[in-house]
Enzyme design. Structure first.
Site, PDB file in Angstrom:
ATOM      1  CG  MET A  96      43.925  29.430  41.275  1.00 23.30           C
ATOM      2  SD  MET A  96      45.500  29.072  40.512  1.00 23.30           S
ATOM      3  CE  MET A  96      45.971  30.682  39.924  1.00 23.30           C
ATOM      4  N   GLY A  97      41.904  31.733  45.082  1.00 22.73           N
ATOM      5  CA  GLY A  97      41.948  32.570  46.277  1.00 22.73           C
ATOM      6  C   GLY A  97      42.438  33.970  45.988  1.00 22.73           C
TER       7      GLY A  97
ATOM      8  CG  HIS B 288      37.819  35.768  42.813  1.00 22.18           C
ATOM      9  ND1 HIS B 288      38.900  36.510  43.226  1.00 22.18           N
ATOM     10  CD2 HIS B 288      38.323  34.811  41.989  1.00 22.18           C
ATOM     11  CE1 HIS B 288      40.007  36.024  42.690  1.00 22.18           C
ATOM     12  NE2 HIS B 288      39.691  34.999  41.926  1.00 22.18           N
TER      13      HIS B 288
ATOM     14  CD  GLN C 132      34.122  38.811  28.434  1.00 20.96           C
ATOM     15  OE1 GLN C 132      32.997  39.166  28.807  1.00 20.96           O
ATOM     16  NE2 GLN C 132      34.879  39.535  27.618  1.00 20.96           N
TER      17      GLN C 132
ATOM     18  CB  SER D 132      44.217  40.261  37.937  1.00 21.55           C
ATOM     19  OG  SER D 132      45.195  39.251  38.082  1.00 21.55           O
ATOM     20  CB  SER D 133      44.859  37.060  42.432  1.00 22.08           C
ATOM     21  OG  SER D 133      43.528  36.619  42.564  1.00 22.08           O
ATOM     22  NE  ARG D 134      49.734  35.262  37.886  1.00 22.44           N
ATOM     23  CZ  ARG D 134      48.985  34.210  37.509  1.00 22.44           C
ATOM     24  NH1 ARG D 134      47.813  34.407  36.937  1.00 22.44           N
ATOM     25  NH2 ARG D 134      49.400  32.975  37.709  1.00 22.44           N
TER      26      ARG D 134
END
Ligand code: AMP
Length: 284
Positions: A31-32, A38, A150, A187-189
């Site tokens: 999701m970028g 990534h 994972q 994490s992107s978040r």
């Protein structure tokens, strides 16, 4: 050279040509807001395939009402830059309207207990969105192998089931969790976290570490492990969504640790929902 492809039909045509020429296609769906997690998937794909395709698509159908679809970070220029550096051949970055035209009425839903637990309970409809977009992306990109992290272990199992049940002619590869130096899963978040919240976010990793150490020291009682994880997370001021001690294949809850187990947690840190997990092999 890295080409950015915007349209499903164009990506599909390119994938067909690549296959005709005998290339193996590795695929990394994302999701970028790309980060080191990534990148480890991308490196595996580049190392193992003739051609690598990375998709960057914030998939609206896997977000529930009130979730963070609108504010999810969108950093396509930076993402493309990373893909260039990593030797990715194609970045597939479609628009939502092209992936989900108004005429579309078909959904892909993985059934059974895999989706009725963990994130499937807290995020109804999430895995239907994941399965649907993966089925579409796999048909467009036609990969030989798709790489999954994972960190989203339940997602990996759901996608594996999808591929097996619908006979997609491809492999699914699992790549270990990439962490910050202190253990926080990338994490992107994470970029939503305010400075004071990062310490709280680290409690997920600490909870898993303590539970893993307890298992390795011989603890077999799942309820003791669950209590340990819950107290570590709650005492750090985060709100526990779930903690599980589960079978790594079926995700069924374990009462006793009598073989390899999945330790997994999800928690809210302020308004950010984070997940993490360890796969643990207890001593015989
Ligand atoms: P996302 O962009 O968050 O949907 O993630 C795309 C892919 O990258 C998924 O297969 C994730 O499991 C994987 N991924 C995300 N974070 C990590 C991480 N810290 N380590 C390994 N893989 C990750």
């Amino acid at each position: 050279m890295t080409d950015v492809i915007r349209y499903p039909a164009e990506m599909s045509r390119i994938a067909g040509e690549l296959r005709l020429r005998g290339n193996t296609i590795g695929f990394v769906p994302t999701m970028g807001a790309l980060h080191e997690g990534h990148v480890s998937l991308i490196r595996r794909s580049v190392a193992e395939n003739d051609v690598t395709v990375v998709s960057v698509f914030v998939n609206p159908t896997q977000f529930g009402p009130g979730e963070d679809y609108e504010r999810y970070p969108r950093t396509l220029d930076d993402d493309v830059e990373i893909c260039v550096q990593e030797g990715v051949d194609f970045v597939f970055a479609p628009q939502p309207d092209d992936m989900y035209p108004r005429s579309m009425t078909t959904w892909v839903e993985v059934g059974g207990d895999l989706v009725n637990r963990m994130c499937g309970l807290s995020r109804p409809g999430h895995f239907r969105g994941v399965a649907t977009v993966c089925a579409k992306l796999f048909n467009i990109v036609r990969p030989h192998t798709a790489y999954f992290g994972q960190k989203d272990y339940q997602q990996y199992l759901v996608v594996r089931r999808l591929v097996e049940d619908l006979n997609f002619p491809m492999e699914i590869a699992l790549v270990p969790v990439v962490r910050e130096k202190d253990g926080l899963a990338r994490s992107s978040r994470n970029r939503y976290l305010r400075p004071g919240e990062r310490e709280s976010a680290l409690s997920l990793y600490r909870a898993l570490t303590k539970a893993r150490d307890a298992v390795l020291a011989g603890e077999t009682d799942a309820s003791a492990l669950l209590a340990l994880m819950a107290s570590e997370i709650e005492s750090a001021g985060a709100e526990l969504d779930y903690a599980v001690v589960a079978d790594p294949v079926t995700l069924e809850d374990k009462e006793r640790v009598d073989g390899p187990v999945l330790l997994a947690v999800a928690a809210w840190v302020g308004d950010v929902r984070l997940i993490d997990n360890f796969l643990v092999d207890p001593p015989q």
